[in-house]
Design a protein around this motif. Structure first.
Motif, PDB file in Angstrom:
ATOM      1  N   THR A 229       0.860  -1.182   0.000  1.00  0.00           N
ATOM      2  CA  THR A 229       0.000   0.000   0.000  1.00  0.00           C
ATOM      3  C   THR A 229       0.896   1.231   0.000  1.00  0.00           C
ATOM      4  N   LYS A 230       0.276   2.396  -0.214  1.00  0.00           N
ATOM      5  CA  LYS A 230       1.028   3.644  -0.213  1.00  0.00           C
ATOM      6  C   LYS A 230       1.284   4.161   1.198  1.00  0.00           C
ATOM      7  N   ILE A 231       0.680   3.514   2.209  1.00  0.00           N
ATOM      8  CA  ILE A 231       0.884   3.945   3.592  1.00  0.00           C
ATOM      9  C   ILE A 231       2.353   3.769   3.964  1.00  0.00           C
ATOM     10  N   HIS A 232       2.917   4.808   4.587  1.00  0.00           N
ATOM     11  CA  HIS A 232       4.340   4.788   4.923  1.00  0.00           C
ATOM     12  C   HIS A 232       4.530   5.149   6.392  1.00  0.00           C
ATOM     13  N   GLY A 233       5.347   4.376   7.075  1.00  0.00           N
ATOM     14  CA  GLY A 233       5.629   4.625   8.481  1.00  0.00           C
ATOM     15  C   GLY A 233       6.874   5.478   8.661  1.00  0.00           C
ATOM     16  N   ALA A 234       6.882   6.298   9.710  1.00  0.00           N
ATOM     17  CA  ALA A 234       8.027   7.155  10.012  1.00  0.00           C
ATOM     18  C   ALA A 234       8.079   7.379  11.513  1.00  0.00           C
ATOM     19  N   SER A 235       9.137   8.018  11.958  1.00  0.00           N
ATOM     20  CA  SER A 235       9.280   8.283  13.389  1.00  0.00           C
ATOM     21  C   SER A 235      10.197   9.476  13.599  1.00  0.00           C
ATOM     22  N   ILE A 236      10.042  10.138  14.741  1.00  0.00           N
ATOM     23  CA  ILE A 236      10.932  11.224  15.144  1.00  0.00           C
ATOM     24  C   ILE A 236      11.329  10.986  16.600  1.00  0.00           C
ATOM     25  N   ARG A 237      12.439  11.585  17.024  1.00  0.00           N
ATOM     26  CA  ARG A 237      12.908  11.462  18.405  1.00  0.00           C
ATOM     27  C   ARG A 237      12.765  12.819  19.084  1.00  0.00           C
ATOM     28  N   VAL A 238      12.265  12.795  20.311  1.00  0.00           N
ATOM     29  CA  VAL A 238      12.097  13.999  21.120  1.00  0.00           C
ATOM     30  C   VAL A 238      12.721  13.743  22.481  1.00  0.00           C
ATOM     31  N   LYS A 239      13.599  14.645  22.912  1.00  0.00           N
ATOM     32  CA  LYS A 239      14.258  14.514  24.211  1.00  0.00           C
ATOM     33  C   LYS A 239      13.801  15.647  25.124  1.00  0.00           C
ATOM     34  N   LEU A 240      13.129  15.282  26.200  1.00  0.00           N
ATOM     35  CA  LEU A 240      12.616  16.254  27.164  1.00  0.00           C
ATOM     36  C   LEU A 240      13.364  16.114  28.484  1.00  0.00           C
ATOM     37  N   GLU A 241      13.434  17.201  29.214  1.00  0.00           N
ATOM     38  CA  GLU A 241      14.027  17.144  30.544  1.00  0.00           C
ATOM     39  C   GLU A 241      13.110  16.360  31.477  1.00  0.00           C
ATOM     40  N   PRO A 242      13.637  15.777  32.544  1.00  0.00           N
ATOM     41  CA  PRO A 242      12.815  14.935  33.427  1.00  0.00           C
ATOM     42  C   PRO A 242      11.972  15.729  34.415  1.00  0.00           C
ATOM     43  N   SER A 243      11.471  16.901  34.013  1.00  0.00           N
ATOM     44  CA  SER A 243      10.521  17.616  34.863  1.00  0.00           C
ATOM     45  C   SER A 243       9.138  16.994  34.767  1.00  0.00           C
ATOM     46  N   LEU A 244       8.923  16.191  33.723  1.00  0.00           N
ATOM     47  CA  LEU A 244       7.710  15.388  33.579  1.00  0.00           C
ATOM     48  C   LEU A 244       8.050  13.934  33.880  1.00  0.00           C
ATOM     49  N   THR A 245       7.110  13.204  34.444  1.00  0.00           N
ATOM     50  CA  THR A 245       7.310  11.776  34.618  1.00  0.00           C
ATOM     51  C   THR A 245       7.265  11.097  33.248  1.00  0.00           C
ATOM     52  N   PRO A 246       7.900   9.949  33.071  1.00  0.00           N
ATOM     53  CA  PRO A 246       7.837   9.270  31.773  1.00  0.00           C
ATOM     54  C   PRO A 246       6.411   9.029  31.291  1.00  0.00           C
ATOM     55  N   ALA A 247       5.524   8.637  32.221  1.00  0.00           N
ATOM     56  CA  ALA A 247       4.133   8.386  31.826  1.00  0.00           C
ATOM     57  C   ALA A 247       3.461   9.669  31.354  1.00  0.00           C
ATOM     58  N   ALA A 248       3.715  10.777  32.087  1.00  0.00           N
ATOM     59  CA  ALA A 248       3.123  12.052  31.686  1.00  0.00           C
ATOM     60  C   ALA A 248       3.672  12.499  30.335  1.00  0.00           C
ATOM     61  N   GLY A 249       4.974  12.270  30.098  1.00  0.00           N
ATOM     62  CA  GLY A 249       5.551  12.622  28.807  1.00  0.00           C
ATOM     63  C   GLY A 249       4.946  11.808  27.671  1.00  0.00           C
ATOM     64  N   CYS A 250       4.730  10.519  27.911  1.00  0.00           N
ATOM     65  CA  CYS A 250       4.091   9.675  26.890  1.00  0.00           C
ATOM     66  C   CYS A 250       2.681  10.160  26.587  1.00  0.00           C
ATOM     67  N   ASN A 251       1.926  10.504  27.626  1.00  0.00           N
ATOM     68  CA  ASN A 251       0.562  10.994  27.410  1.00  0.00           C
ATOM     69  C   ASN A 251       0.564  12.294  26.621  1.00  0.00           C
ATOM     70  N   LEU A 252       1.497  13.190  26.977  1.00  0.00           N
ATOM     71  CA  LEU A 252       1.573  14.478  26.284  1.00  0.00           C
ATOM     72  C   LEU A 252       1.888  14.281  24.796  1.00  0.00           C
ATOM     73  N   LEU A 253       2.863  13.457  24.487  1.00  0.00           N
ATOM     74  CA  LEU A 253       3.260  13.256  23.097  1.00  0.00           C
ATOM     75  C   LEU A 253       2.236  12.430  22.324  1.00  0.00           C
ATOM     76  N   LYS A 254       1.524  11.538  22.999  1.00  0.00           N
ATOM     77  CA  LYS A 254       0.447  10.791  22.333  1.00  0.00           C
ATOM     78  C   LYS A 254      -0.670  11.742  21.902  1.00  0.00           C
TER      79      LYS A 254
END
Length: 503
Positions: A229-254
C-alpha cells in the motif's frame, strides 16, 4: 523506343506491378492512422499484407518459398525486392499487433522495454527468413559469423549491455512500477517516472531527475514505499528534561500525535521511551502517513506541535538537573505558572508587557471536559479566548448533511478569538477527543487592557487578520474572497472598537 498502349495496359494489369502500388498505398495509409487509432492502423496493415500476398501468388511468386526462377534480370531484382518487403511487412504487422493488443497501453513508458525487446526478436526472425528464402543463402554460416561479431560487440559494449540485461530482469521481476516511490541504498529516493533500456528516471523530492543505470539498481538495496500500500511509516525522536514523569511525557506526546492532521489513525501512532537519565527522557514518536510524500509535512507539523505542547506543560528540551518533578496531568490543579506559560505561546499577546501578561494570567479561568463532551456548538459566539492546556479537541463542520472533521487542537492551540474580538460565530463544532483542560480569557479580563492601550486594537486586528489569511483560525466564517490583509484588518479593528466601546 515506342511504348504502345497495349504494353502499358499489360504492365498495369501485371499482379506484381499492382503489388508495388499496394505497398506504397498501404504505407501512406498506415502513416496517416499512426497516432490516431491503433485499431485502424492495424486493420490497414492486415489488409495491405493480405492484398500483397494475393497479388504475389497470382504473379507466380511465393515469398515464403526459396528458389523461384525468373529469367529477366530487372524483373528478378523487382521480385526480390517485393519478397523482402513482404517479410518486413509481416514483421511490421506482428510488431504492430504486439504493441496495440498484446501489451496494453495503460502504462506505455513502463512496457516500452518489453515491447522493444519482442519487436527486435520479430525483426531478427524476419531477417533470417529473408536471408534463407529470398537470397537462398545458408543460415548456419550467417549464424556462425554473427556469433563471432556479437562476441566482439559484446566486449566493446559490456557496460551498456549490462544495463540492458539488468533492465530486462527488472521488467520481468517488476520490483517497482512507474509512479512508485522507491529508496535506493538509503541515498536516492523519489518517484519512478520512466524506465527504458538503459536506465530508470526518478523524480526526487527536490524536483530533480535522477537517472540511475539499471545495472546499478539491480545491485542496490531497493525499498518500494508504494507496495503493498502507499501507507508509509516514520518516526521522530524527542528529548525532554525529566521535569515530567515518563508516563506524563508519553501521554503528552500521544496527544500531539492524535492532534496531527497528516497522521493516520490506523495503524495507531505510538510513543516509546528509548532512554532515561537524570538529564533527559528520550521519546520516539512512531506514526504512519497516507503517502511517503507527506512525511516531511507530518514531521514539520509534529515538531511544531511538540514545541507548543511542551511549552504548555512546562517541559523543556534542554537538560535541567534541579527542580521538583511535576506530573503535568489535568488533575494537578494547584500547579502555578500554567496561565503564564500558555500566554507566552499566544501570538495575539506578543506585544504585551510582562506586567500586562501577569495581570491577564491572574484572571484566566480553568475548565475541564470529559472525552466526547461537546465544548462549542455551531453558531456559538464565544465571549472568551480559550487556550488548550491538556488534551485533544476535534473541530468539525457540516457539509452536504454530514459531519466532516476540519481540524484538531492540541496543548498550546487556542480558539474563540473570532467571537471575542469580532463578535463572529463559529461555523462548526468542537468536541473533546480526550480529557481536556482549557483556560479562558474573558471579555471582561481583556477590556481594561484595551481601554488602557487603545493602540492594542490595531495590533490585535493585524495579528488576527494575518492568522485568518494563513487559514490558522478555527472554524471561522470568512471566505477566501474576503481575506485581503488591509480590508480584513480594518474590519476586525472596527469590530474590536465597537465591542469594547473604544474611541
Amino acid at each position: 523506343m515506342t511504348i504502345s498502349l497495349p504494353s502499358i495496359l499489360e504492365t498495369a494489369a501485371d499482379p506484381l506491378f499492382l503489388a508495388g502500388v499496394v505497398i506504397v498505398t498501404g504505407f501512406f495509409a498506415a502513416r496517416y492512422w499512426q497516432g490516431r487509432s491503433s485499431l485502424a492502423r492495424f486493420l490497414v496493415q492486415c489488409l495491405t499484407l493480405a492484398i500483397l500476398t494475393a497479388l504475389m501468388l497470382a504473379g507466380g511468386v511465393v515469398p515464403y518459398r526459396p528458389g523461384v526462377a525468373i529469367e529477366a534480370e530487372p524483373r528478378r531484382f523487382f521480385v526480390g525486392a517485393l519478397e523482402v518487403i513482404w517479410w518486413l511487412g509481416a514483421a511490421w504487422l506482428a510488431a504492430g499487433f504486439l504493441r496495440a493488443f498484446v501489451v496494453l497501453g495503460r502504462q506505455p513508458r513502463e512496457s516500452k522495454l518489453v515491447q522493444d525487446l519482442l519487436a527486435a526478436f520479430i525483426y531478427l526472425a524476419a531477417t533470417f527468413a529473408i536471408v534463407a528464402d529470398v537470397f537462398d543463402l545458408p543460415v548456419k554460416g550467417l549464424l556462425a559469423t554473427s556469433g563471432a561479431l556479437a562476441i566482439i560487440i559484446g566486449l566493446a559494449l559490456q557496460s551498456s549491455l549490462g544495463d540492458v540485461f539488468s533492465g530486462i530482469v527488472l521488467n520481468i521481476e517488476r520490483p517497482y512500477r512507474v509512479g512508485d516511490w522507491i529508496i535506493l541504498d538509503d541515498s536516492v529516493q523519489g518517484k519512478v517516472i520512466e524506465t527504458n533500456w538503459r536506465a530508470t528516471h526518478i523524480l526526487t523530492g527536490s524536483q530533480d531527475i535522477a537517472i540511475i543505470p539499471n545495472s546499478v539498481i539491480a545491485k542496490s538495496k531497493l525499498v518500494n514505499c508504494s507496495t503493498p500500500t502507499k501507507i508509509h511509516g516514520a518516526s521522530i525522536r524527542v528529548k525532554l528534561e525529566p521535569s515530567l514523569t515518563p508516563a506524563a511525557g508519553c501521554n503528552l506526546l500521544k496527544e500531539v500525535l492524535l492532534s496531527s492532521t497528516h497522521i493516520l489513525r490506523q495503524p495507531e501512532p505510538s510513543v516509546t521511551i528509548k532512554d532515561l537519565s537524570a538529564e533527559m527522557i528520550d521519546f520516539e514518536l512512531s506514526y504512519s502517513v497516507a503517502d511517503v510524500g507527506a512525511v516531511d509535512l507530518a514531521q514539520n507539523e509534529l515538531y511544531d506541535r511538540v514545541y507548543r505542547a511542551a511549552a504548555a506543560a512546562g517541559a523543556k528540551f534542554s537538560p535541567r538537573l534541579s527542580g521538583a518533578s511535576r506530573k503535568g496531568t489535568p488533575d494537578d490543579k494547584a500547579e502555578p505558572g500554567i496561565p503564564e506559560r500558555l500566554l507566552a505561546g499566544i501570538s495575539l499577546f506578543s506585544t504585551l508587557s510582562a506586567e500586562e501578561k501577569a495581570s491577564l494570567a491572574s484572571q484566566m479561568r480553568r475548565k475541564d471536559y470529559k472525552p466526547g463532551e461537546v465544548i462549542v456548538r455551531p453558531g456559538t459566539v464565544l465571549q472568551a479566548l480559550c487556550i488548550v492546556s491538556y488534551g485533544v479537541l476535534i473541530g468539525s463542520s457540516e457539509e452536504s448533511g454530514r459531519k466532516v472533521e476540519v481540524i484538531r487542537l492540541a496543548p498550546g492551540d487556542y480558539f474563540g478569538e473570532i467571537g471575542l474580538l469580532t463578535g463572529e460565530a463559529l461555523n462548526g463544532e468542537l468536541t473533546a477527543l480526550t480529557r481536556v483542560v482549557i483556560y479562558e480569557i474573558s471579555k471582561e479580563a481583556l477590556s481594561p487592557l484595551l481601554k488602557a492601550r487603545p493602540s492594542m486594537a490595531e495590533e490585535l486586528s493585524e495579528s488576527l487578520a494575518s492568522r485568518q489569511i494563513a487559514n490558522r483560525t478555527v472554524l471561522n466564517k470568512y471566505s477566501h474572497k474576503e481575506q485581503h490583509a488591509d480590508g480584513l484588518a480594518d474590519r476586525v479593528a472596527a469590530n474590536i472598537r465597537r465591542l469594547f466601546s473604544l474611541h
